[in-house]
Design a protein around this motif. Sequence first.
Motif, PDB file in Angstrom:
ATOM      1  N   LYS A 274      25.329 -29.607 -51.915  1.00 56.20           N
ATOM      2  CA  LYS A 274      25.710 -30.682 -50.999  1.00 56.20           C
ATOM      3  C   LYS A 274      25.179 -30.477 -49.598  1.00 56.20           C
ATOM      4  O   LYS A 274      24.907 -31.421 -48.877  1.00 56.20           O
ATOM      5  N   ASP A 275      25.102 -29.207 -49.184  1.00 52.06           N
ATOM      6  CA  ASP A 275      24.665 -28.846 -47.845  1.00 52.06           C
ATOM      7  C   ASP A 275      24.037 -27.462 -47.944  1.00 52.06           C
ATOM      8  O   ASP A 275      23.956 -26.891 -49.031  1.00 52.06           O
ATOM      9  N   LEU A 276      23.622 -26.894 -46.841  1.00 52.65           N
ATOM     10  CA  LEU A 276      22.982 -25.586 -46.885  1.00 52.65           C
ATOM     11  C   LEU A 276      23.881 -24.504 -47.471  1.00 52.65           C
ATOM     12  O   LEU A 276      23.410 -23.589 -48.122  1.00 52.65           O
ATOM     13  N   ASN A 277      25.197 -24.599 -47.236  1.00 46.73           N
ATOM     14  CA  ASN A 277      26.110 -23.572 -47.713  1.00 46.73           C
ATOM     15  C   ASN A 277      27.309 -24.166 -48.448  1.00 46.73           C
ATOM     16  O   ASN A 277      28.278 -23.476 -48.687  1.00 46.73           O
ATOM     17  N   LEU A 278      27.264 -25.451 -48.816  1.00 45.30           N
ATOM     18  CA  LEU A 278      28.377 -26.088 -49.526  1.00 45.30           C
ATOM     19  C   LEU A 278      27.904 -26.635 -50.862  1.00 45.30           C
ATOM     20  O   LEU A 278      26.837 -27.234 -50.961  1.00 45.30           O
ATOM     21  N   TYR A 279      28.741 -26.442 -51.883  1.00 43.59           N
ATOM     22  CA  TYR A 279      28.392 -26.841 -53.236  1.00 43.59           C
ATOM     23  C   TYR A 279      29.575 -27.540 -53.894  1.00 43.59           C
ATOM     24  O   TYR A 279      30.734 -27.309 -53.544  1.00 43.59           O
ATOM     25  N   LYS A 280      29.261 -28.391 -54.859  1.00 44.43           N
ATOM     26  CA  LYS A 280      30.273 -29.008 -55.703  1.00 44.43           C
ATOM     27  C   LYS A 280      30.090 -28.424 -57.094  1.00 44.43           C
ATOM     28  O   LYS A 280      28.964 -28.345 -57.600  1.00 44.43           O
ATOM     29  N   VAL A 281      31.190 -28.007 -57.720  1.00 46.63           N
ATOM     30  CA  VAL A 281      31.137 -27.394 -59.038  1.00 46.63           C
ATOM     31  C   VAL A 281      31.949 -28.248 -59.998  1.00 46.63           C
ATOM     32  O   VAL A 281      33.099 -28.591 -59.711  1.00 46.63           O
ATOM     33  N   ILE A 282      31.349 -28.595 -61.130  1.00 48.06           N
ATOM     34  CA  ILE A 282      32.031 -29.384 -62.163  1.00 48.06           C
ATOM     35  C   ILE A 282      32.056 -28.562 -63.439  1.00 48.06           C
ATOM     36  O   ILE A 282      31.013 -28.143 -63.941  1.00 48.06           O
ATOM     37  N   GLU A 283      33.252 -28.333 -63.942  1.00 47.63           N
ATOM     38  CA  GLU A 283      33.442 -27.611 -65.198  1.00 47.63           C
ATOM     39  C   GLU A 283      33.754 -28.650 -66.271  1.00 47.63           C
ATOM     40  O   GLU A 283      34.719 -29.391 -66.163  1.00 47.63           O
ATOM     41  N   ASP A 284      32.912 -28.737 -67.297  1.00 48.59           N
ATOM     42  CA  ASP A 284      33.073 -29.749 -68.335  1.00 48.59           C
ATOM     43  C   ASP A 284      32.944 -29.081 -69.698  1.00 48.59           C
ATOM     44  O   ASP A 284      31.844 -28.886 -70.203  1.00 48.59           O
ATOM     45  N   GLY A 285      34.078 -28.709 -70.280  1.00 48.74           N
ATOM     46  CA  GLY A 285      34.064 -28.018 -71.564  1.00 48.74           C
ATOM     47  C   GLY A 285      35.443 -28.034 -72.159  1.00 48.74           C
ATOM     48  O   GLY A 285      35.969 -29.095 -72.497  1.00 48.74           O
ATOM     49  N   PHE A 286      36.044 -26.850 -72.281  1.00 53.12           N
ATOM     50  CA  PHE A 286      37.420 -26.774 -72.752  1.00 53.12           C
ATOM     51  C   PHE A 286      38.338 -27.524 -71.794  1.00 53.12           C
ATOM     52  O   PHE A 286      39.292 -28.161 -72.195  1.00 53.12           O
ATOM     53  N   GLU A 287      38.043 -27.420 -70.528  1.00 53.92           N
ATOM     54  CA  GLU A 287      38.793 -28.110 -69.467  1.00 53.92           C
ATOM     55  C   GLU A 287      37.796 -28.897 -68.625  1.00 53.92           C
ATOM     56  O   GLU A 287      36.615 -28.574 -68.589  1.00 53.92           O
ATOM     57  N   TYR A 288      38.295 -29.926 -67.934  1.00 50.74           N
ATOM     58  CA  TYR A 288      37.445 -30.650 -66.987  1.00 50.74           C
ATOM     59  C   TYR A 288      38.057 -30.468 -65.605  1.00 50.74           C
ATOM     60  O   TYR A 288      39.183 -30.895 -65.353  1.00 50.74           O
ATOM     61  N   LYS A 289      37.299 -29.819 -64.722  1.00 48.32           N
ATOM     62  CA  LYS A 289      37.754 -29.598 -63.351  1.00 48.32           C
ATOM     63  C   LYS A 289      36.599 -29.825 -62.400  1.00 48.32           C
ATOM     64  O   LYS A 289      35.445 -29.567 -62.746  1.00 48.32           O
ATOM     65  N   GLU A 290      36.933 -30.291 -61.204  1.00 49.40           N
ATOM     66  CA  GLU A 290      35.931 -30.438 -60.143  1.00 49.40           C
ATOM     67  C   GLU A 290      36.397 -29.651 -58.930  1.00 49.40           C
ATOM     68  O   GLU A 290      37.553 -29.735 -58.543  1.00 49.40           O
ATOM     69  N   PHE A 291      35.482 -28.906 -58.357  1.00 46.41           N
ATOM     70  CA  PHE A 291      35.745 -28.133 -57.147  1.00 46.41           C
ATOM     71  C   PHE A 291      34.767 -28.621 -56.093  1.00 46.41           C
ATOM     72  O   PHE A 291      33.564 -28.579 -56.289  1.00 46.41           O
ATOM     73  N   ASP A 292      35.292 -29.078 -54.965  1.00 50.59           N
ATOM     74  CA  ASP A 292      34.460 -29.662 -53.925  1.00 50.59           C
ATOM     75  C   ASP A 292      34.425 -28.744 -52.704  1.00 50.59           C
ATOM     76  O   ASP A 292      35.404 -28.055 -52.403  1.00 50.59           O
ATOM     77  N   ASN A 293      33.303 -28.734 -52.008  1.00 55.66           N
ATOM     78  CA  ASN A 293      33.111 -27.963 -50.777  1.00 55.66           C
ATOM     79  C   ASN A 293      33.362 -26.466 -50.966  1.00 55.66           C
ATOM     80  O   ASN A 293      34.108 -25.845 -50.222  1.00 55.66           O
ATOM     81  N   ILE A 294      32.715 -25.897 -51.964  1.00 52.80           N
ATOM     82  CA  ILE A 294      32.796 -24.458 -52.219  1.00 52.80           C
ATOM     83  C   ILE A 294      31.640 -23.792 -51.475  1.00 52.80           C
ATOM     84  O   ILE A 294      30.486 -24.208 -51.617  1.00 52.80           O
ATOM     85  N   ASN A 295      31.954 -22.762 -50.696  1.00 54.47           N
ATOM     86  CA  ASN A 295      30.865 -22.080 -49.985  1.00 54.47           C
ATOM     87  C   ASN A 295      30.195 -21.048 -50.907  1.00 54.47           C
ATOM     88  O   ASN A 295      30.692 -20.739 -51.977  1.00 54.47           O
ATOM     89  N   TYR A 296      29.072 -20.534 -50.476  1.00 52.19           N
ATOM     90  CA  TYR A 296      28.238 -19.661 -51.309  1.00 52.19           C
ATOM     91  C   TYR A 296      28.976 -18.393 -51.735  1.00 52.19           C
ATOM     92  O   TYR A 296      28.819 -17.933 -52.863  1.00 52.19           O
ATOM     93  N   GLU A 297      29.784 -17.836 -50.863  1.00 51.91           N
ATOM     94  CA  GLU A 297      30.490 -16.592 -51.170  1.00 51.91           C
ATOM     95  C   GLU A 297      31.532 -16.808 -52.265  1.00 51.91           C
ATOM     96  O   GLU A 297      31.705 -15.962 -53.141  1.00 51.91           O
ATOM     97  N   LYS A 298      32.246 -17.925 -52.225  1.00 53.44           N
ATOM     98  CA  LYS A 298      33.279 -18.197 -53.231  1.00 53.44           C
ATOM     99  C   LYS A 298      32.676 -18.680 -54.548  1.00 53.44           C
ATOM    100  O   LYS A 298      33.334 -18.624 -55.584  1.00 53.44           O
ATOM    101  N   LEU A 299      31.443 -19.131 -54.502  1.00 54.79           N
ATOM    102  CA  LEU A 299      30.789 -19.664 -55.695  1.00 54.79           C
ATOM    103  C   LEU A 299      30.606 -18.591 -56.765  1.00 54.79           C
ATOM    104  O   LEU A 299      30.820 -18.846 -57.944  1.00 54.79           O
ATOM    105  N   GLU A 300      30.236 -17.396 -56.361  1.00 58.64           N
ATOM    106  CA  GLU A 300      30.037 -16.313 -57.329  1.00 58.64           C
ATOM    107  C   GLU A 300      31.342 -15.962 -58.040  1.00 58.64           C
ATOM    108  O   GLU A 300      31.366 -15.781 -59.262  1.00 58.64           O
ATOM    109  N   VAL A 301      32.437 -15.912 -57.303  1.00 59.13           N
ATOM    110  CA  VAL A 301      33.741 -15.605 -57.896  1.00 59.13           C
ATOM    111  C   VAL A 301      34.151 -16.709 -58.869  1.00 59.13           C
ATOM    112  O   VAL A 301      34.627 -16.443 -59.973  1.00 59.13           O
TER     113      VAL A 301
END
Length: 93
Positions: free
Chosen positions: A40-67
Amino acid sequence: MHDMKNFTKTPLQKLKQLKIGEKIQLLTFKKDRKIILVKKDLNLYKVIEDGFEYKEFDNINYEKLEVLLKQMQHVEFPRSNKFYLEVIENKTP
């Protein structure tokens, strides 16, 4: 196809090379479950989990993305040895 031991390392390296608005899909071998990472931005990401569960995580920074990816790996890819990585380019000008 990529080895599961590089599940967090490979996508994070690819994300640095992407332009804003582009996506990465991480798919299981059967391609029935996926995780989508959108830059979304230089250090912000949106993560969508689509499988057993469906979840969306908005405005995740790079450090939290790995976790977050490690947590999702255990839920969506519990017994997988390989995964697909697809880069989806932004089609809008």
